[in-house]
Design an enzyme around this catalytic site. Structure first.
Site, PDB file in Angstrom:
ATOM      1  N   LYS A 140      -4.980  11.318  -1.541  1.00 33.30           N
ATOM      2  CA  LYS A 140      -5.440  10.856  -2.841  1.00 33.30           C
ATOM      3  C   LYS A 140      -6.651   9.925  -2.681  1.00 33.30           C
ATOM      4  O   LYS A 140      -6.761   9.230  -1.676  1.00 33.30           O
ATOM      5  CB  LYS A 140      -4.282  10.079  -3.476  1.00 33.30           C
ATOM      6  CG  LYS A 140      -4.413   9.808  -4.939  1.00 33.30           C
ATOM      7  CD  LYS A 140      -3.199   9.043  -5.442  1.00 33.30           C
ATOM      8  CE  LYS A 140      -3.619   7.633  -5.798  1.00 33.30           C
ATOM      9  NZ  LYS A 140      -2.759   6.937  -6.734  1.00 33.30           N
ATOM     10  N   LYS A 193      -7.924   3.236  -3.301  1.00 34.13           N
ATOM     11  CA  LYS A 193      -8.770   2.120  -2.891  1.00 34.13           C
ATOM     12  C   LYS A 193      -8.262   1.432  -1.634  1.00 34.13           C
ATOM     13  O   LYS A 193      -8.944   0.622  -1.050  1.00 34.13           O
ATOM     14  CB  LYS A 193      -9.033   1.146  -4.033  1.00 34.13           C
ATOM     15  CG  LYS A 193      -7.852   0.515  -4.723  1.00 34.13           C
ATOM     16  CD  LYS A 193      -8.376  -0.335  -5.896  1.00 34.13           C
ATOM     17  CE  LYS A 193      -7.365  -0.550  -7.007  1.00 34.13           C
ATOM     18  NZ  LYS A 193      -6.135  -1.198  -6.608  1.00 34.13           N
ATOM     19  N   LYS A 232       4.601   0.424   3.603  1.00 33.30           N
ATOM     20  CA  LYS A 232       3.676  -0.664   3.955  1.00 33.30           C
ATOM     21  C   LYS A 232       4.288  -1.631   4.959  1.00 33.30           C
ATOM     22  O   LYS A 232       3.613  -2.102   5.861  1.00 33.30           O
ATOM     23  CB  LYS A 232       3.240  -1.420   2.690  1.00 33.30           C
ATOM     24  CG  LYS A 232       2.286  -0.616   1.832  1.00 33.30           C
ATOM     25  CD  LYS A 232       1.638  -1.482   0.777  1.00 33.30           C
ATOM     26  CE  LYS A 232       0.617  -0.675  -0.020  1.00 33.30           C
ATOM     27  NZ  LYS A 232       0.070  -1.444  -1.126  1.00 33.30           N
TER      28      LYS A 232
HETATM   29  N1  TRP Z   1       0.826  -1.928  -8.992  1.00 33.13           N
HETATM   30  C1  TRP Z   1      -0.197  -1.240  -9.721  1.00 33.13           C
HETATM   31  C2  TRP Z   1      -1.204  -0.666  -8.720  1.00 33.13           C
HETATM   32  O1  TRP Z   1      -1.308  -1.173  -7.626  1.00 33.13           O
HETATM   33  C3  TRP Z   1      -0.900  -2.148 -10.679  1.00 33.13           C
HETATM   34  C4  TRP Z   1       0.057  -2.731 -11.651  1.00 33.13           C
HETATM   35  C5  TRP Z   1       0.568  -3.998 -11.628  1.00 33.13           C
HETATM   36  C6  TRP Z   1       0.639  -2.065 -12.751  1.00 33.13           C
HETATM   37  N2  TRP Z   1       1.417  -4.180 -12.660  1.00 33.13           N
HETATM   38  C7  TRP Z   1       1.507  -3.013 -13.363  1.00 33.13           C
HETATM   39  C8  TRP Z   1       0.526  -0.768 -13.264  1.00 33.13           C
HETATM   40  C9  TRP Z   1       2.258  -2.669 -14.467  1.00 33.13           C
HETATM   41  C10 TRP Z   1       1.289  -0.445 -14.358  1.00 33.13           C
HETATM   42  C11 TRP Z   1       2.149  -1.381 -14.958  1.00 33.13           C
HETATM   43  O2  TRP Z   1      -1.877   0.280  -9.030  1.00 33.13           O
END
Ligand code: TRP
Length: 334
Positions: free
Chosen positions: A199, A202, A116
């Site tokens: 994949k 979003k 990113k």
């Molecule tokens: N970063 C994950 C995503 O973008 C979302 C997420 C934030 C998450 N904190 C988390 C997933 C803790 C699992 C555990 O999809």
């Protein structure tokens, strides 16, 4: 019982891939829980939505939309901990303390950060993009999570959380549970209908291949009927040679509970397969959408009260955890 946790970042709209891969498994796990259980933690990671350029009004709107969709998809606040991350200040408090147990090089090595950050000018890369896996570690470790069901793209972050926890424990004494990744089933990793090698994500640039939970039935059908297929006209399951057709079979299998190879035998032509997929996608999404609509037309205060109760419960758990962390790391009790 093992505690499972997952977060949903309101940085794009929720789609079928999120439902099949993340929402449905965690909602099913929670269904077996007893009332008042906190073995399942489902939260909206709104702070993570601030790591890239964002529109304040959109993040706020999506947070409420995600809450309604997650409730619509079966999240039962009586049987899990359901909250918005920013309502529980212990997430960010623990984040800082964990930063003090993480190396710069470790954070810098995260593949998602590298990818990113490479797309933006240095001065536009937010510091939070670098530190966000550590906030994610705080999300996980705050609740003594055992299992984190995530896709491949987040695996490295959960491993980082595990490393940080292990290091903290060996430096300052046993404090954190070591979390582990649990993989969603292969068929749960749905691909983009318009480019089946990628994949269903979003953050994808084009939305024509994404089946959003808030799409109308017409839009869902149109997207499925226009899905990119492969050369030839035979229907068989082979993700390498036939990524488009195999993805459609995966979607069919994920929605109906069947096996993609076995299902392929039921179709002679691509068109038949697509119509069948459109039908099951609509059948899968429609009930979620119906409950979402009910929640959206009812009093907004109800949904917000659910979130407030979840946050209060989470703050109690988090506060207790932080007390122990602060003591271990050497802070004077007030
Ligand atoms: N970063 C994950 C995503 O973008 C979302 C997420 C934030 C998450 N904190 C988390 C997933 C803790 C699992 C555990 O999809």
């Amino acid at each position: 019982m093992a505690r499972r946790l997952t977060g949903f970042t309101p940085s794009g709209d929720l789609h079928l891939g999120n439902y099949i891969g993340a929402i449905r498994p965690i909602v099913e796990a929670q269904r077996h829980a007893v009332d008042g259980s906190t073995d399942t933690v489902i939260f909206i990671s709104d702070l993570h939505a601030l790591t890239n350029e964002h529109e304040p009004a959109t993040v706020r709107r999506r947070t409420l939309e995600f809450a309604r969709l997650l409730l619509g998809a079966g999240t039962d606040p009586e049987r899990c901990l359901f909250l918005v991350q920013s309502h529980v200040p212990q997430h960010t408090e623990l984040h800082y303390l964990l930063e003090c147990a993480t190396g710069y090089g470790e954070a810098r090595r995260m593949i998602q950060f590298k990818e990113k950050a490479a797309k933006q000018a240095h001065d536009h890369v937010r510091m939070s993009l670098l530190t966000y896996p550590i906030l994610m570690a705080a999300d996980i470790l705050l609740y003594d999570t055992d299992e984190v069901p995530v896709g491949d793209d987040q695996k490295q972050h959960v491993e980082l959380a595990r490393d940080i926890a292990g290091r903290f424990n060996s430096c300052y004494g046993q404090t954190f549970t070591l979390p582990r990744v649990v993989n969603p089933p292969i068929a749960a990793r749905l691909k983009d209908l318009a480019s089946p090698e990628a994949k269903m994500s979003k953050s994808s640039a084009s939305t024509s291949g994404l089946l959003f939970l808030l799409d109308s039935e017409e839009a869902l059908r149109r997207k499925v009927m226009r899905a990119v297929t492969d050369t030839g006209d035979e229907v068989f399951y082979d993700p390498e040679a036939k990524p488009g057709v195999s993805n459609l079979l995966d979607i069919l299998a994920a929605c109906t509970g069947g096996d993609p190879r076995e299902l392929s035998g039921h179709f002679d032509r691509y068109g038949e397969l697509k119509s069948a997929v459109a039908d099951v996608v609509i059948d899968t999404i429609a009930p979620i959408r119906k409950r979402y609509d009910e929640l959206a037309t009812s009093d907004e205060r109800e949904v917000r009260a659910v979130l407030r109760r979840g946050a209060a419960q989470a703050r109690d758990l988090g506060e207790e955890k932080l007390r122990r962390v602060k003591e271990a790391i050497g802070l004077l009790e007030p």
